[in-house]
Write a protein that holds these residues in place. Structure first.
Motif, PDB file in Angstrom:
ATOM      1  N   ALA A 100       0.835  -1.201   0.000  1.00  0.00           N
ATOM      2  CA  ALA A 100       0.000   0.000   0.000  1.00  0.00           C
ATOM      3  C   ALA A 100       0.870   1.252   0.000  1.00  0.00           C
ATOM      4  N   GLN A 101       1.906   1.253   0.834  1.00  0.00           N
ATOM      5  CA  GLN A 101       2.800   2.408   0.874  1.00  0.00           C
ATOM      6  C   GLN A 101       3.599   2.531  -0.414  1.00  0.00           C
ATOM      7  N   ALA A 102       3.982   1.397  -0.993  1.00  0.00           N
ATOM      8  CA  ALA A 102       4.728   1.429  -2.251  1.00  0.00           C
ATOM      9  C   ALA A 102       3.894   2.060  -3.361  1.00  0.00           C
ATOM     10  N   ALA A 103       2.590   1.810  -3.349  1.00  0.00           N
ATOM     11  CA  ALA A 103       1.717   2.371  -4.387  1.00  0.00           C
ATOM     12  C   ALA A 103       1.757   3.890  -4.385  1.00  0.00           C
ATOM     13  N   GLU A 104       2.034   4.472  -3.226  1.00  0.00           N
ATOM     14  CA  GLU A 104       2.082   5.925  -3.110  1.00  0.00           C
ATOM     15  C   GLU A 104       3.467   6.500  -3.410  1.00  0.00           C
ATOM     16  N   LYS A 105       4.502   5.667  -3.298  1.00  0.00           N
ATOM     17  CA  LYS A 105       5.866   6.194  -3.388  1.00  0.00           C
ATOM     18  C   LYS A 105       6.672   5.672  -4.574  1.00  0.00           C
ATOM     19  N   ILE A 106       6.285   4.536  -5.134  1.00  0.00           N
ATOM     20  CA  ILE A 106       7.092   3.908  -6.180  1.00  0.00           C
ATOM     21  C   ILE A 106       7.125   4.781  -7.432  1.00  0.00           C
ATOM     22  N   THR A 107       8.263   4.783  -8.119  1.00  0.00           N
ATOM     23  CA  THR A 107       8.410   5.577  -9.341  1.00  0.00           C
ATOM     24  C   THR A 107       8.060   4.730 -10.561  1.00  0.00           C
ATOM     25  N   ASP A 108       7.813   5.419 -11.684  1.00  0.00           N
ATOM     26  CA  ASP A 108       7.529   4.691 -12.921  1.00  0.00           C
ATOM     27  C   ASP A 108       8.694   3.797 -13.301  1.00  0.00           C
ATOM     28  N   SER A 109       9.914   4.274 -13.104  1.00  0.00           N
ATOM     29  CA  SER A 109      11.084   3.471 -13.472  1.00  0.00           C
ATOM     30  C   SER A 109      11.194   2.230 -12.590  1.00  0.00           C
ATOM     31  N   GLU A 110      10.807   2.340 -11.310  1.00  0.00           N
ATOM     32  CA  GLU A 110      10.833   1.172 -10.428  1.00  0.00           C
ATOM     33  C   GLU A 110       9.775   0.155 -10.846  1.00  0.00           C
ATOM     34  N   ILE A 111       8.610   0.633 -11.268  1.00  0.00           N
ATOM     35  CA  ILE A 111       7.577  -0.284 -11.746  1.00  0.00           C
ATOM     36  C   ILE A 111       8.036  -0.965 -13.033  1.00  0.00           C
ATOM     37  N   ASP A 112       8.668  -0.192 -13.923  1.00  0.00           N
ATOM     38  CA  ASP A 112       9.213  -0.776 -15.151  1.00  0.00           C
ATOM     39  C   ASP A 112      10.227  -1.868 -14.819  1.00  0.00           C
ATOM     40  N   ALA A 113      11.060  -1.607 -13.806  1.00  0.00           N
ATOM     41  CA  ALA A 113      12.065  -2.590 -13.402  1.00  0.00           C
ATOM     42  C   ALA A 113      11.405  -3.845 -12.839  1.00  0.00           C
ATOM     43  N   LEU A 114      10.291  -3.675 -12.108  1.00  0.00           N
ATOM     44  CA  LEU A 114       9.562  -4.833 -11.595  1.00  0.00           C
ATOM     45  C   LEU A 114       8.982  -5.668 -12.730  1.00  0.00           C
ATOM     46  N   GLU A 115       8.455  -5.006 -13.739  1.00  0.00           N
ATOM     47  CA  GLU A 115       7.913  -5.730 -14.883  1.00  0.00           C
ATOM     48  C   GLU A 115       9.013  -6.494 -15.611  1.00  0.00           C
ATOM     49  N   LYS A 116      10.166  -5.864 -15.747  1.00  0.00           N
ATOM     50  CA  LYS A 116      11.302  -6.535 -16.377  1.00  0.00           C
ATOM     51  C   LYS A 116      11.735  -7.737 -15.549  1.00  0.00           C
ATOM     52  N   LEU A 117      11.709  -7.566 -14.221  1.00  0.00           N
ATOM     53  CA  LEU A 117      12.056  -8.667 -13.328  1.00  0.00           C
ATOM     54  C   LEU A 117      11.121  -9.853 -13.536  1.00  0.00           C
ATOM     55  N   LEU A 118       9.811  -9.580 -13.629  1.00  0.00           N
ATOM     56  CA  LEU A 118       8.855 -10.675 -13.828  1.00  0.00           C
ATOM     57  C   LEU A 118       9.018 -11.320 -15.195  1.00  0.00           C
ATOM     58  N   ASP A 119       9.415 -10.538 -16.194  1.00  0.00           N
ATOM     59  CA  ASP A 119       9.711 -11.125 -17.506  1.00  0.00           C
ATOM     60  C   ASP A 119      10.855 -12.134 -17.383  1.00  0.00           C
TER      61      ASP A 119
END
Length: 232
Positions: A100-119
């Motif tokens: 929940a806290q991450a949803a408020e603070k995470i950056t677009d680049s961090e989300i992109d990195a998470l998607e790359k990680l799941l790939d």
């Protein structure tokens, strides 16, 4: 003096390698929870001396992955079904809050990195075959990344400290049960979708559902296997 430093670095690297190899074997079930381990047999199997092996075992003791009992020796740590259930209930709450806290603070680049990680996770042969979902290090661990993105240092320490490594063993076991690996990957993607929306309530709900499902799977797996048996 430089030669001495070079020697120390090589020796330390060997301990790192042995530690990582043993941790991987514990998480994968190659070394079964509750089983005793022989330093001599392990040293021979890994082709190392007992010095680096003993240091690696000490590190694993610190990570709660092995336990040393006087006059008995070292064994692979094991949680009872009751202890595991209680810990996973706590983990569901803590990681839900972190998400929940991450949803408020995470950056677009961090989300992109998470998607790359799941790939990258999706390319694992073990996951594709349904045998399991292994995240071999903190940087490769989706849950660790989410906790870190929360920006809450106390919450991060609670999630990634003490029993973090031991719980990873049971997270992996959950992924080996009844096609759980592919479902877990889809649940991770649902969490990322909630983070993209910057919706704390949705992100917390997605994380809680994911951990709840993992808990139910691993508890079912433990009930269907006798104590000390590997979950395959």
């Amino acid at each position: 003096m430089a030669q001495v430093l070079n020697n120390r670095i090589r020796a330390q690297s060997l301990v790192d390698v042995v530690t990582e190899r043993l941790e991987s074997a514990i998480i994968s079930g190659e070394l079964v929870p509750g089983s005793r381990i022989s330093e001599l047999a392990l040293a021979n199997s890994l082709g190392v001396s007992r010095g680096p092996l003993r240091e690696a075992i000490r590190r694993l003791e610190g990570r709660k992955l092995v336990e040393r009992t006087p006059n008995i020796g070292v064994r692979i740590a094991e949680l009872s079904a009751k202890d595991l259930g209680e810990l996973l209930y706590i983990r569901e709450a803590l990681e839900g809050m972190a998400c929940a806290q991450a949803a408020e603070k995470i950056t677009d680049s961090e989300i992109d990195a998470l998607e790359k990680l799941l790939d990258e996770h999706g390319k694992q042969k073990e996951l594709q075959s349904g045998k399991g979902y292994y995240q071999e290090s903190k940087d490769f661990d989706f849950h660790f990344r989410i906790a870190r993105a929360s920006g809450n240092e106390r919450l991060i320490n609670m999630i990634t400290g003490d029993l973090y490594h031991l719980l990873r063993v049971y997270r992996y076991k959950s992924s080996t049960f009844s096609g759980r690996a592919a479902i877990a990957l889809d649940e991770h993607r649902n969490i990322i979708a909630a983070l993209r929306k910057r919706d704390p309530a949705l992100a917390e709900a997605a994380m809680r559902e994911h951990i709840r499902n993992a808990r139910l799977h691993v508890q079912a797996a433990m009930q269907s296997n006798p104590p000390g048996a590997a979950i395959a």
